[in-house]
Scaffold this active site. Structure first.
Site, PDB file in Angstrom:
ATOM      1  N   ARG A  74       0.973  -1.468  -0.215  1.00  0.00           N
ATOM      2  CA  ARG A  74       0.024  -0.228  -0.157  1.00  0.00           C
ATOM      3  C   ARG A  74       0.709   1.329  -0.083  1.00  0.00           C
ATOM      4  O   ARG A  74       0.479   2.261  -0.670  1.00  0.00           O
ATOM      5  CB  ARG A  74      -0.826   0.021   1.326  1.00  0.00           C
ATOM      6  N   HIS A 118     -19.157  12.533   1.695  1.00  0.00           N
ATOM      7  CA  HIS A 118     -19.661  11.109   2.210  1.00  0.00           C
ATOM      8  C   HIS A 118     -20.981  11.158   2.235  1.00  0.00           C
ATOM      9  O   HIS A 118     -21.779  12.122   2.741  1.00  0.00           O
ATOM     10  CB  HIS A 118     -18.982  11.152   3.575  1.00  0.00           C
ATOM     11  N   ASP A 150      -8.528  14.056   7.199  1.00  0.00           N
ATOM     12  CA  ASP A 150      -7.437  13.942   7.987  1.00  0.00           C
ATOM     13  C   ASP A 150      -7.118  12.574   8.215  1.00  0.00           C
ATOM     14  O   ASP A 150      -7.560  11.728   7.067  1.00  0.00           O
ATOM     15  CB  ASP A 150      -7.809  14.567   9.447  1.00  0.00           C
ATOM     16  N   ASP A 154     -13.480   9.311   7.390  1.00  0.00           N
ATOM     17  CA  ASP A 154     -14.438  10.232   7.354  1.00  0.00           C
ATOM     18  C   ASP A 154     -14.423  10.777   8.662  1.00  0.00           C
ATOM     19  O   ASP A 154     -15.608  10.919   9.539  1.00  0.00           O
ATOM     20  CB  ASP A 154     -15.701   9.243   7.247  1.00  0.00           C
TER      21      ASP A 154
HETATM   22  C1  GRF Z   1     -21.047   9.402  -3.449  1.00  0.00           C
HETATM   23  O1  GRF Z   1     -22.282   8.973  -2.777  1.00  0.00           O
HETATM   24  C2  GRF Z   1     -19.933   9.662  -2.358  1.00  0.00           C
HETATM   25  O2  GRF Z   1     -20.308  10.365  -1.551  1.00  0.00           O
HETATM   26  C3  GRF Z   1     -19.245   8.161  -2.028  1.00  0.00           C
HETATM   27  O3  GRF Z   1     -19.214   7.551  -3.068  1.00  0.00           O
HETATM   28  C4  GRF Z   1     -20.343   7.969  -4.153  1.00  0.00           C
HETATM   29  C5  GRF Z   1     -19.698   8.210  -5.301  1.00  0.00           C
HETATM   30  O4  GRF Z   1     -20.592   8.383  -6.358  1.00  0.00           O
HETATM   31  N1  GRF Z   1     -18.090   8.420  -1.204  1.00  0.00           N
HETATM   32  P1  GRF Z   1     -20.109   9.148  -7.814  1.00  0.00           P
HETATM   33  O5  GRF Z   1     -18.846   7.943  -8.346  1.00  0.00           O
HETATM   34  O6  GRF Z   1     -19.546  10.186  -7.719  1.00  0.00           O
HETATM   35  O7  GRF Z   1     -21.368   8.758  -8.690  1.00  0.00           O
END
Ligand code: GRF
Length: 209
Positions: A74, A118, A150, A154
């Site tokens: 990673r 998120h 950070d 999340d």
């Molecule tokens: C979104 O709902 C975002 O909040 C989450 O993953 C999804 C991505 O959707 N982290 P997209 O690829 O932008 O359609």
């Protein structure tokens, strides 16, 4: 980012793993708003088949992919990701559905300038299954959170949040779709504020000037 620096467009790099509908919302918003203050200089992905890369290519934005499986571990993957990004000299990094965690090594290159969207009202339902977990828990309201990134998952300072009601017969797809509709407005708006140098972090609080 300082307000003085906002005179030149902020150089944004966007990372995606999937469909890239949030990327598309950002591309569209930048195209229609001459005052936006930012431009997307590259879109990267950990998946070569991410539809988000096609969206970027269609918009004439350079792309790259950097798959974890192509590296020894990673750490090596993340260093390669940083190198690819640095070639495009971004001022800020936008995680738009990027499903890999980044470490402090990554974040130190762009202090207070990595943002994520998120699909829940943080701190509720962190992690990769936020929509499903909100449904399973039985909450009546969930939503969208845009935040600085950070070292914890999340967790960084919240820029903005918007609620989405959960309906009786919602399934994961239907609910996620309604959350995305909200994200498509809220996320570009927050990035606009970032590009204009109007977001100020004070501890856990983000002040908008
Ligand atoms: C979104 O709902 C975002 O909040 C989450 O993953 C999804 C991505 O959707 N982290 P997209 O690829 O932008 O359609």
């Amino acid at each position: 980012m300082s307000e003085a620096a906002a005179a030149v467009p902020t150089r944004l790099a966007v990372l995606v793993s999937g469909s890239g509908s949030n990327l598309q919302a950002l591309i569209d918003r930048i195209a229609e708003d001459p005052e936006f203050g930012g431009e997307i200089v590259v879109v990267g992905s950990d998946r070569a088949d991410a539809f988000g890369l096609e969206r970027a290519e269609k918009a004439g934005i350079p792309t790259f992919s950097c798959a974890v499986g192509d590296f020894e571990d990673r750490g090596a993957w993340e260093r390669a990701l940083v190198e690819q990004l640095l070639e495009h000299r971004p001022d800020a990094i936008v995680l738009a559905g990027f499903m890999k965690l980044v470490t402090g090594e990554f974040l130190q290159h762009w202090p207070d300038a990595v943002v994520n969207t998120h699909p829940s009202l943080l701190p509720a339902f962190r992690g990769a299954h936020a929509v499903r977990e909100a449904l399973e828990y039985g909450v009546k309201v969930t939503g969208s959170t845009v935040h600085f990134v950070d070292e914890k998952v999340d967790h960084g300072p919240v820029i903005a949040q918007r609620a989405v009601e959960i309906l009786d017969h919602d399934d994961e797809d239907a609910l996620h779709e309604r959350i995305k509709q909200v994200e498509h407005e809220l996320f570009p708006e927050c990035i606009r504020l970032l590009c204009q140098g109007r977001l100020h972090i004070e501890g856990r609080h983000v002040r908008i000037r």
